[in-house]
Structure formats: C-alpha cells, structure tokens
Design an enzyme around this catalytic site. Structure first.
Site, PDB file in Angstrom:
ATOM      1  N   TYR A   1      -0.709  -0.517  10.622  1.00 23.65           N
ATOM      2  CA  TYR A   1      -1.082  -0.769   9.325  1.00 23.65           C
ATOM      3  C   TYR A   1       0.399  -0.589   8.423  1.00 23.65           C
ATOM      4  CZ  TYR A   1      -3.261  -1.458   5.249  1.00 23.65           C
ATOM      5  OH  TYR A   1      -4.059  -1.353   3.742  1.00 23.65           O
TER       6      TYR A   1
ATOM      7  N   SER B   1       0.640  -1.028  -0.096  1.00 28.23           N
ATOM      8  CA  SER B   1       0.412   0.068  -0.310  1.00 28.23           C
ATOM      9  C   SER B   1       0.809   0.808   0.309  1.00 28.23           C
ATOM     10  CB  SER B   1      -0.879   0.181   1.260  1.00 28.23           C
ATOM     11  OG  SER B   1      -1.948   1.144   1.011  1.00 28.23           O
TER      12      SER B   1
END
Length: 324
Positions: free
Chosen positions: A201, A188
């Site tokens: 995350y 990501s």
C-alpha cells in the site's frame, strides 16, 4: 579574531536565511488554509464535468458532492450499481446537478478502460479526481501473509496505481486541447515514509505522489493543474474512526482540500492534517519542533527495524490511514 568574525557572519547569514524560509512557509500555509477559505477558485472555469473514481463512499463521495455543490456536473465511477444510483440521486436532489454513472471494477485492470473512454467521449471534462484505492490487508501484516496473495497483489496494483495514469490518459488530451484542466490525485501520508507491514500500500501510494509531481511539471505550461492530496486520518467506512480535532470527516476534508486548489499542488488537504505532517513546516515553529522530535524519537532506522516491525505485527490491527 578574523576566523571568529567570519564564523559569526556565516552563522548570522544562515539564521537570516532560515528565518526568511520560515516566514515564507508560514505565508504559504496562511494562504493555503486561511485565505483559501475566503477566496476560492471558481472550479467551473475548468469545464462542465468532473469525474470522480471510487465515488460511492468516503473521500470519493465527499469530493463528488462538494464538486456538485460548487456548480459542476459529476460523473461517478465505482463498482456498485446500487450505490452509484443512490449517490447520483442524492447529488441531483440536493444540488440539482447533472450526473452520470459508470459501473466498473478497477481491480480488473486494462479491460475496463475502453468502456470508460466510450462513456466520457465528447464530454467537457474539466476536473478528474483519482481517488479509488484499496488496501492489501485489514491489519498490519507481512507481505506474504495476505490471503490469496497473488490475486490481491494484482488487485491493489490495478486499483491504486494503474487507475491513475489510465484515467489521466483518457481526460488529459481534451484538457490540453482546451488549455485548462484540473487533475486531483489522492495519495496518503502512509507513503511519506516507508511503512513496513503496509509495504504494498505504501509503495503504490508513493507512486501516486511522484506521478502527480512529474505530471504537474510536464503540463503546467499547458494550463493544466495537477494536485497531489496527501491526507492523514479521515473518518470513512474503512477507518471507522470518530471525528475529532485530528480526524476529519470526509465531507469536511473534501471541502477544505478543494479550497487549496490554486494555492498548492501538493497539500495535506486541511490545516489539522498539515499540523500532523512531520515533513510539512508550513505552519511554523510548532511543526519544526514536531519534525525534530519525531526524527529523534522515531528515526528511520528504528522505523525500519525488525524489533519495531514485530511489535506492530503483534498488535494485529489496521493503522487507520487513508485508503481512498
């Protein structure tokens, strides 16, 4: 005069090098996002079956469908039996490909992998898409603010990190034996720079990036391709964003990202995301200017400052970055 002439020669040499570097990157970007639409790698050459984790929604479902459209049989892995059956039926009805389903919950850790290994045994796995992932919180939050923090930490680490090397360990030996294979790991853009209020995350996704790059270096001589896909905004059930010129639909993103196979082992996945990537100057001067502007307007020291963290925390929203 000698000093001036010398500096002029050095300056000219640097300018030439920068221009050559820019031209090379522009060419690479053209190949990756334009030529790849015309000349696509035949993914069937990697093997009969593709395995996709987190395959019942969002990017995972889109990858599974696109791989089936391109002629591969697909093994769908997710935690919902009903959703697995539904997606498997859609793929069979639409593309006529074989499907298999494996129902497991990746947040449970090591205990699930013997079952997956048994289900994959004796299958010619040509492609693995490590897509499954989850978020720590549905909004900007300090590390200690998440409910059930101890349980949530374990779940995020098991899902975002442990799943990638464990799934790779199951399919890689067969790929090495056949001398071909493709592993796609979904990271990501939230991992490109440190992201306070998304610390767990962000940290788990940069693991995916580094693991992919190291694995590619280790096994490219064995005929294995390891691609790290680093998307920006994708419209999924998690992000609930409308599709526009900057936000890709999941099927559109999967189509473009699979086109880049054979052209790049580290990719934003599509041209619109590459244009948003401050670290990706593949498309030329526009992105260089963007990168300079971003580094000036939002330098790392400001991004990591307590002031900015407090302002983001007050927003109390999820930043809508990809979470697989």
């Amino acid at each position: 005069m000698l000093l001036t002439d010398g500096l002029a020669i050095v300056g000219g040499f640097i300018v030439v090098l920068l221009l050559l570097k820019l031209l090379w990157r522009c060419w690479c970007g053209f190949r990756q996002f334009v030529l790849s639409e015309i000349w696509q790698v035949d993914l069937r050459t990697y093997g009969q079956w593709a395995v996709v984790t987190g395959a019942t929604s969002g990017i995972g479902k889109a990858y599974a469908s696109e791989l089936a459209r391109r002629g591969l049989d697909v093994i769908l892995i997710s935690r919902s039996t009903d959703k697995l059956r539904m997606v498997a039926k859609e793929i069979k009805d639409q593309y006529g490909r074989k499907t298999r389903t494996i129902q497991v919950d990746f947040t449970e850790g090591q205990s699930i992998y013997p079952l997956i290994a048994k289900e994959l045994q004796d299958l010619e796995i040509g492609i693995l898409v490590n897509n499954v992932g989850m978020t720590y919180s549905d909004h900007f939050a300090y590390f200690l603010e998440a409910p059930d923090a101890e349980q949530k930490i374990t779940q995020v680490v098991n899902c975002n990190m442990l799943s990638v090397p464990q799934m790779t360990r199951l399919v890689l030996p067969g790929m090495v034996e056949r001398g071909t294979g493709l592993i796609i790991n979904i990271s990501s853009q939230v991992a490109v720079r440190p992201q306070p209020l998304l610390c767990l995350y962000s940290a788990t996704k940069i693991f995916v990036t580094y693991f992919s790059q190291c694995l590619q270096a280790e096994y490219k001589s064995k005929g294995i391709t390891v691609q790290c896909v680093v998307p920006f905004l994708v419209s999924t059930n998690m992000t609930t964003l409308p599709v526009n010129c900057m936000v890709k639909s999941a099927p559109g993103f999967a189509h473009d990202a699979l086109n880049t196979v054979g052209y790049s082992t580290y990719t934003s996945g599509c041209l619109s995301h590459a244009l948003q990537d401050p670290l990706n100057t593949l498309t030329g001067f526009l992105i260089i200017l963007q990168s300079v502007a971003l580094s000036v307007l939002v330098p790392d020291w400001f991004l990591m400052s307590s002031f900015l963290i407090r302002q983001f925390r007050k927003l109390n929203i999820w930043p809508h970055l990809h979470g697989s």
